[in-house]
Design a protein around this motif. Structure first.
Motif, PDB file in Angstrom:
ATOM      1  N   GLN A 149       0.836  -1.211   0.000  1.00  0.00           N
ATOM      2  CA  GLN A 149       0.000   0.000   0.000  1.00  0.00           C
ATOM      3  C   GLN A 149       0.866   1.254   0.000  1.00  0.00           C
ATOM      4  OE1 GLN A 149      -3.083   0.214  -0.474  1.00  0.00           O
ATOM      5  NE2 GLN A 149      -3.669  -1.951  -0.217  1.00  0.00           N
ATOM      6  N   GLU A 150       1.855   1.247   0.906  1.00  0.00           N
ATOM      7  CA  GLU A 150       2.703   2.440   1.040  1.00  0.00           C
ATOM      8  C   GLU A 150       3.462   2.705  -0.249  1.00  0.00           C
ATOM      9  OE1 GLU A 150       5.005   1.802   4.516  1.00  0.00           O
ATOM     10  OE2 GLU A 150       3.355   2.396   5.865  1.00  0.00           O
ATOM     11  N   HIS A 170       2.554   1.849  -3.161  1.00  0.00           N
ATOM     12  CA  HIS A 170       1.584   2.291  -4.155  1.00  0.00           C
ATOM     13  C   HIS A 170       1.343   3.802  -4.033  1.00  0.00           C
ATOM     14  CE1 HIS A 170      -1.630   1.828  -7.021  1.00  0.00           C
ATOM     15  NE2 HIS A 170      -2.493   2.456  -6.181  1.00  0.00           N
ATOM     16  N   GLN A 171       1.155   4.223  -2.764  1.00  0.00           N
ATOM     17  CA  GLN A 171       0.932   5.655  -2.555  1.00  0.00           C
ATOM     18  C   GLN A 171       2.137   6.475  -2.987  1.00  0.00           C
ATOM     19  OE1 GLN A 171      -0.221   6.013   1.505  1.00  0.00           O
ATOM     20  NE2 GLN A 171      -2.211   5.046   1.087  1.00  0.00           N
ATOM     21  N   ASP A 172       3.353   5.971  -2.560  1.00  0.00           N
ATOM     22  CA  ASP A 172       4.574   6.692  -2.908  1.00  0.00           C
ATOM     23  C   ASP A 172       4.745   6.783  -4.416  1.00  0.00           C
ATOM     24  OD1 ASP A 172       5.109   7.252  -0.398  1.00  0.00           O
ATOM     25  OD2 ASP A 172       6.855   5.944  -0.140  1.00  0.00           O
ATOM     26  N   LYS A 178       2.529   9.407  -5.647  1.00  0.00           N
ATOM     27  CA  LYS A 178       3.096  10.709  -5.292  1.00  0.00           C
ATOM     28  C   LYS A 178       4.217  11.080  -6.263  1.00  0.00           C
ATOM     29  CE  LYS A 178       3.174  11.362  -0.705  1.00  0.00           C
ATOM     30  NZ  LYS A 178       3.908  11.085   0.566  1.00  0.00           N
TER      31      LYS A 178
END
Lengths: 562, 194
Positions: free
Chosen positions: B41-42, B44-46, B49
């Motif tokens: 998840q992290e 994916h977010q990064d 971004k």
């Protein structure tokens, strides 16, 4: 019947058949069976080994197995008893005997083919001739023959008149001849069976079989060496016999050693070198070892105060500091360890111990493992002795057998530790007995009777060691010169609830290993009507009822005085 | 969040010596899956971004999390796979029946797998004309005969060739290997090694 060509007349008969090896529980027998097992494995001969302790065990084992198997091999047992008479075997059963106990039973020796003794009949010089012993076919049927002849004679009386007087004379003459012959036979038999002694060790005989089959190896040779060393250490053979035998072994050693690479230090190696009669000294401290060895202890009388001083003197003279002498031999200074043998050799003469050196073999494998044949013997002896309520003699046999394998080193080591305890308690017992003067003289022999049960001395080996130590010790302190020529009897209770004692007789010190007690015990028991059981294959050890002891000793005194 | 847990899981599997197979550690496994999920998840977010900002400082963290994720994945798979291999071994050595204490340590799919494997193996073995048993002698024996010592009084044993051997306590026998194997398993005989 003797079988001298072991390879053709014994071993080559076996393949495809099943063999039951019945084995006495003694060290020589154990190593012999170990060698045999290797040979049998090579030829894929199915075998079973059954350890037994006495004649009763032998009979029981035979009865249980007689239906399954036709070939029985007896190792160090059965040679001195009439096997056919005892076991009543069927005709198709064959007994092979390899026994170092002597004298052999004559019925075994002159059996036609059922009982076959492995060994050369030429080495049995003392054995009486067949004619001297057996005459049954004509003597037993004598009277019957006479009757028939008589009848014939009466029928033919017309042709050849014989008077009654002639007949009577003839019968008388025959009877006299028979009596003379019987007397001569009894004398010959008595001379033959009077002394019990030991012949060549079984392990050497079996090893030579392996050699002739080109199946010998250093392992097998080492086991044979253990067998003969046991005979020496327990005084079963004279040291001259041992020396002769070692020369033969040396040639085997060099022959087998040449095969392996000289440079490899880790390979198994056997070397012949001068060793000391110091028990287990490589695995013990020097001081303890000197104290607990029969030879050194008796020469210096180490159980006395003077003896202790003398021991310290000896150590000083050798240049061995007390701190070093008290610790494990392995942990001693390298230099002292190396020179230890020379140090003893130099001082031995002065301390009246010229005989402390003897030729022996050492086994070395790997970097660390170095054992002398005597170490193995003591260790196995202790393993055999571990009899108590849970462990039978048979399981001790298996332990001792396993300790021979090189990969079961821990078994050997535990045996060595137990041997130390055993030797120590023997020394203590000798010390107490000598101090409290428990050794009495009955005239023709010395005797000691213990009143208390002692589990450690309740088995033949330990008792033999104790007896030897005791006799040597007694002779060393005794003022009388005569004590040198006296044998010793020790009686010790083994089972107080059933009032059973173990009694052992050993010959006088000196180099003669012939023992007269086997026959003497038998005679004394008959004379005194004492309840004894001669169940052991070593006839000089018997079991006797405690209450019968005094009268038995009395009878023995009378018997041996005459 | 360092993959330690996955590593411990494998270690636990390997270090189980007192029993044949360790209990299936579903708790740890779930935690690891959670760890993988979070990392994904992290990342994916990064990643999103990064597409907006083109900020290159995000790269090392993404790389780290990716490695972590893959390592966890690998460890988990290795754990599951090695358990199956262990089961296979059990099948070869102990036969098609799993004892209750082993069953306890397994999960339902594993049991299913074991049964399927067992079925396959049996089918294979029976496919030969005279149904070979592949279980005997996994390693070829060096000798046809072995030396055994008898631990308890057993009575008579009849050999294939019709001979009978009396098995008595503390006696040593040299017998055909095939005849005494089951007696060794029963603890009546003990193999003497040299």
């Amino acid at each position: 019947m003797f079988v001298s060509d072991l390879k053709n007349d014994f071993f080559n008969l076996l393949p495809g058949k099943r063999v039951i090896v019945i084995c006495n529980v003694d060290i020589d027998a154990i190593v012999s069976s170990k060698i045999l097992q290797t040979l049998f494995r090579n030829e894929n001969i199915i075998f079973s080994v059954a350890p037994i302790l006495g004649i009763k065990g032998l009979k029981r084992t035979f009865d249980e197995n007689k239906e399954d198997c036709n070939i029985f091999l007896f190792i160090n047992c059965g040679g001195c008893i009439d096997l056919v008479d005892l076991l009543q075997p069927d005709d198709n059963i064959v007994f092979f005997i390899c026994d170092s106990h002597r004298p052999l039973d004559l019925c075994n020796a002159y059996s036609d083919s059922q009982v076959r003794i492995l060994g050369d009949y030429r080495s049995e010089e003392d054995m009486p001739q067949f004619e001297q012993i057996f005459r049954d076919s004509d003597s037993e049927n004598d009277s019957a023959d006479d009757e028939i002849e008589d009848e014939e004679n009466t029928e033919n009386s017309n042709h050849r008149p014989t008077t009654h007087i002639e007949k009577f004379e003839r019968r008388l003459r025959k009877n006299r001849e028979k009596r003379d012959w019987e007397k001569a036979r009894d004398r010959v038999l008595f001379n033959y069976s009077q002394y019990s002694y030991y012949a060549r060790s079984t392990s050497i005989v079996i090893y030579e079989l392996a050699w002739k089959m080109s199946k010998d190896s250093l392992d097998l040779l080492w086991w044979a060496i253990i067998g003969i060393t046991e005979q020496l250490l327990l005084g079963k053979i004279e040291s001259s016999v041992y020396t002769l035998e070692t020369q033969r072994i040396q040639s085997h050693v060099s022959r087998l050693s040449n095969k392996i690479n000289e440079n490899s230090h880790t390979a198994i190696r056997i070397t012949y070198e001068n060793d000391l009669y110091l028990a287990l000294y490589r695995h013990w401290s020097v001081k303890e070892s000197i104290k607990n060895s029969i030879y050194s202890a008796c020469r210096m009388k180490l159980w006395t105060l003077n003896g202790k001083k003398k021991l310290n003197e000896l150590l000083v003279e050798m240049g061995l500091p007390l701190a070093q002498a008290r610790q494990q031999f392995n942990s001693m200074d390298l230099l002292m360890k190396k020179d230890f043998y020379q140090m003893i050799e130099k001082t031995a003469e002065k301390y009246n111990m010229p005989g402390i050196i003897y030729g022996s073999f050492t086994l070395q494998y790997g970097y660390k493992n170095r054992y002398s044949a005597a170490d193995y013997v003591y260790s196995m002896m202790a393993l055999i002795e571990q009899i108590d309520h849970e462990r039978t003699a048979e399981s001790c046999f298996i332990d001792a057998l396993e300790s021979l394998s090189r990969n079961k080193k821990n078994m050997l080591e535990s045996g060595i530790d137990k041997a130390k305890v055993l030797l120590d308690s023997i020394f203590k017992q000798v010390k107490t007995s000598l101090e409290t003067q428990q050794i009495h003289s009955a005239g023709p022999f010395l005797y000691v009777i213990f009143q208390d049960e002692n589990i450690q001395f309740s088995s033949p080996y330990a008792l033999t060691m104790l007896a030897k130590f005791m006799l040597n010790g007694f002779v060393a302190v005794s003022r009388s010169r005569r004590s040198r020529d006296l044998p010793l009897i020790i009686c010790i209770p083994v089972d107080l609830t059933r009032e059973i004692c173990l009694m052992i007789g050993i010959p006088p010190i000196g180099d003669d290993s012939k023992n007269l007690f086997g026959k003497a015990f038998e005679q004394a028991a008959i004379k005194s009507n004492a309840a004894i059981s001669q169940d052991f294959f070593d006839t000089n050890i018997i079991q006797i009822k405690q209450s019968d002891c005094p009268k038995f000793i009395d009878a023995l005194t009378v018997l041996l005085s005459s | 969040m360092s993959g330690q847990r996955a590593f411990n899981l494998l270690k636990e599997h390997q270090q189980t010596t007192d029993r044949l197979i360790s209990n299936f550690n579903s708790e740890d496994l779930r935690a690891i899956l959670e760890e993988i999920n979070i990392a994904f998840q992290e990342n994916h977010q990064d990643a999103l971004k990064f597409q907006e900002t083109r900020d290159k400082t995000l790269f090392p963290m993404i790389g780290y999390r990716h490695a972590l994720l893959q390592r966890n994945l690998r460890c988990t798979l290795a754990y599951l796979y090695n358990r199956l291999m262990k089961l296979k071994e059990i099948r070869w050595h102990l036969g098609p029946v799993i004892t209750p204490d082993i069953k306890e340590a397994l999960t339902e799919p594993e049991i299913q797998w074991f049964n399927n494997y067992s079925k396959l193996l049996t089918n294979y073995m029976t496919s030969f004309p005279d149904a070979i048993n592949l279980m005997t002698d996994i390693k070829p024996p060096k000798a046809l005969f072995i030396e055994v010592k008898c631990l308890i009084d057993h009575g008579k044993l009849e050999l294939e060739n019709g001979e009978t051997v009396l098995l008595q306590r503390n006696s040593i026998h040299y017998l055909p290997r095939t005849e005494c194997e089951h007696l060794i398993r029963q603890g009546i005989l003990e193999h003497i090694s040299h």
